[in-house]
Scaffold this active site. Structure first.
Site, short mmCIF file in Angstrom:
data_model
loop_
_atom_site.label_atom_id
_atom_site.label_comp_id
_atom_site.label_asym_id
_atom_site.label_seq_id
_atom_site.Cartn_x
_atom_site.Cartn_y
_atom_site.Cartn_z
N SER A 120 0.80 -1.19 -0.02
CA SER A 120 -0.02 0.15 0.01
C SER A 120 0.98 1.33 -0.36
CB SER A 120 -0.94 -0.10 1.34
OG SER A 120 -1.38 1.29 1.58
N TYR A 144 -0.57 -0.43 10.12
CA TYR A 144 -0.78 -1.02 8.87
C TYR A 144 0.25 -0.70 7.71
CZ TYR A 144 -3.55 -1.42 4.45
OH TYR A 144 -3.87 -1.95 3.17
N LYS A 148 2.63 -3.63 6.13
CA LYS A 148 2.84 -3.66 4.62
C LYS A 148 4.11 -3.76 4.14
CE LYS A 148 -1.37 -4.25 3.34
NZ LYS A 148 -1.60 -5.75 2.59
#
Lengths: 319, 319
Positions: A120, A144, A148
């Site tokens: 992402s 997050y 990633k």
């Protein structure tokens, strides 16, 4: 035959990818064989595929979902940004532990399957300097994004060792997302288009000037298929690719909505600045480039009008 | 009182750090209290410290080694590059899983202790562009480097969440290392100095031209102490620092040896090119800069003669 497993096959991108693979009928120069959609709850059925329930925090469940002989694994599953921020341990268990389990199962197949991992643009942030791209320092400002960024490093290392033929692609913000509004900070980036296209009011919490980096779900799926087909030797020692998107302002999105659906659609947007949300959004990054992926045939949308039309063609519910 | 735990307290750097802390008597503006040396085997005793056996892959063992009230944790423990390359699962279990256990125990203390994590210049490699430094893209070409790059990201995220006050420092290659020759690819970078200083023959597998990035053990320890004392707000959103080193050629090292110990020492070096080793070494990176750490008071060696003298003063066994 190319047998495919999509981890996260119940999600928006997973479902569209499954339908696109069925429609295409081939992958990596061979007919598509079995397509398995795995997700934490039984995925909505897609004709020509099988659905299984899989808890990616459980190695046995992952092994059952990825049968021997699997050629291509798409690992799309994750808890999203706001969730991983609120539930720290759960975020690490699913987004890091789950990815590790998928990598280990892929390795155990013994055939170095293609593994496409969706990273992402959330990996960018903090002290990373603009412009951003494949070779930017990852200084994510969310758990997050951290998870990633770590997944990317693991995909590179498992690939270097020959355990998988990995590819990690950093997805832009996907818009126009179908479905219901959600509470993600980025939710309005789809809802200010989707709701008016369905005759409903939507709130835009920032002004026309706010810039962000977008890709339509349709192009995302096309790119995910293409990325599985890039020859490994072309990727070299870095299996991480920024997936192409385009930087647009909110004004650009709204103008595209008006061009496709007329001024009455735009009048359904209520402009209500949310300074708290804006502080989060101002930490996000948009000076993003995807030169290598573009050279390898991945594509952004030609215009945001296209994104809006794709939503109407692919996803808008019948009135 | 500042209570300290050194995970990896039995290693070369851990032992020197323990002695330096005892000699210094203070850390972070308070007297040094309890110093605990934890390692996988009972650390060699250091006066004024306690030694404990700790398996960092076992959360309970980590919890026992890091008592409530610990103010500063040094996490130096790792399996080294060649080991992590040969034993893939063990490398990930110790270098990633162990670091995770240390982070989780530090978080469980509930006091956001200072956590100093030793990363490595092994995070650089592959597609990362020169010059290299704090904000370089990590594209490590060993599992060890991958595990260190991941540890950095975790230290940043645990710090961002306020669970620890973390600092990750990328160590240069440490030379002159005391002790016996080892089989690390970098082993000769110490042994071509250490063995002649002890009247013994050493083999140099590359020519005088080979460049690399070095720091003495003594300066490394001074920097590790300093890095614990940098105010958190000074570090901002990126807790990762390249520790200063200096780029020298093998010729520079040998000239320093001659300047300190005379031509008879240099005559103990046997020059035997090893093309296989050279291929590995040519993948290593040396165009490394540490501007931020230098601005924060961390230091490289003034000259390689200093490194040689430090070894003689600190480590050379009595003849």
């Amino acid at each position: 035959m190319t047998d495919v497993v999509i981890i996260g096959g119940g999600g928006v991108v997973g479902q569209k990818l499954a339908r696109a693979l069925v429609a295409r009928g081939s992958l990596k120069g061979a007919p598509v064989g079995r397509i398995t959609l795995a997700d934490i709850v039984q995925p909505a059925p897609v004709e020509g595929t099988e659905g299984v329930v899989c808890d990616i925090t459980d190695p046995g469940s992952v092994a059952a979902a990825i049968p021997d002989g699997t050629d291509v694994i798409y690992h799309l599953a994750a808890v999203v940004s706001a969730h991983a921020e609120a539930e720290f341990d759960e975020g690490w268990a699913i987004n890091l532990g789950g990815t590790r389990n998928v990598l280990d199962r892929a390795r155990a197949l013994g055939t170095a399957p293609v593994l496409v991992f969706t990273s992402s643009i959330a990996v960018y942030g903090g002290a990373a300097a603009d412009p951003l791209g494949d070779h930017s320092y990852p200084n994510p400002q969310t758990s997050y994004g951290a998870q990633k960024a770590i997944g990317e490093i693991m995909v590179n290392d498992w690939s270097r060792k020959g355990f998988v033929d990995g590819r990690a692609v950093r997805l832009p913000t996907i818009s126009v997302r179908p479905g219901r509004p959600n509470r993600a900070a980025s939710g309005f980036m789809s809802s200010i288009l989707r709701e008016p296209l369905n005759g409903q009011v939507a709130v835009c919490p920032v002004g026309r000037d706010y810039l962000h980096y977008y890709l339509s779900p349709r192009k995302c799926v096309e790119n995910l298929i293409r990325v599985a087909e890039i020859p490994a030797e072309t990727l070299g020692v870095n299996r991480v690719l920024q997936m192409p998107g385009r930087r647009w302002s909110i004004g650009d999105l709204v103008d595209a909505l008006e061009a496709v659906a007329g001024p009455e659609a735009v009048r359904l947007i209520r402009w209500e600045d949310d300074p708290d949300l804006r502080r989060i959004l101002d930490g996000w990054r948009h000076d993003i480039h995807a030169d290598r992926a573009e050279a390898l045939g991945l594509e952004a949308d030609a215009s945001f009008e296209e994104n809006v039309r794709y939503y109407i063609e692919d996803d808008r519910p019948a009135p």
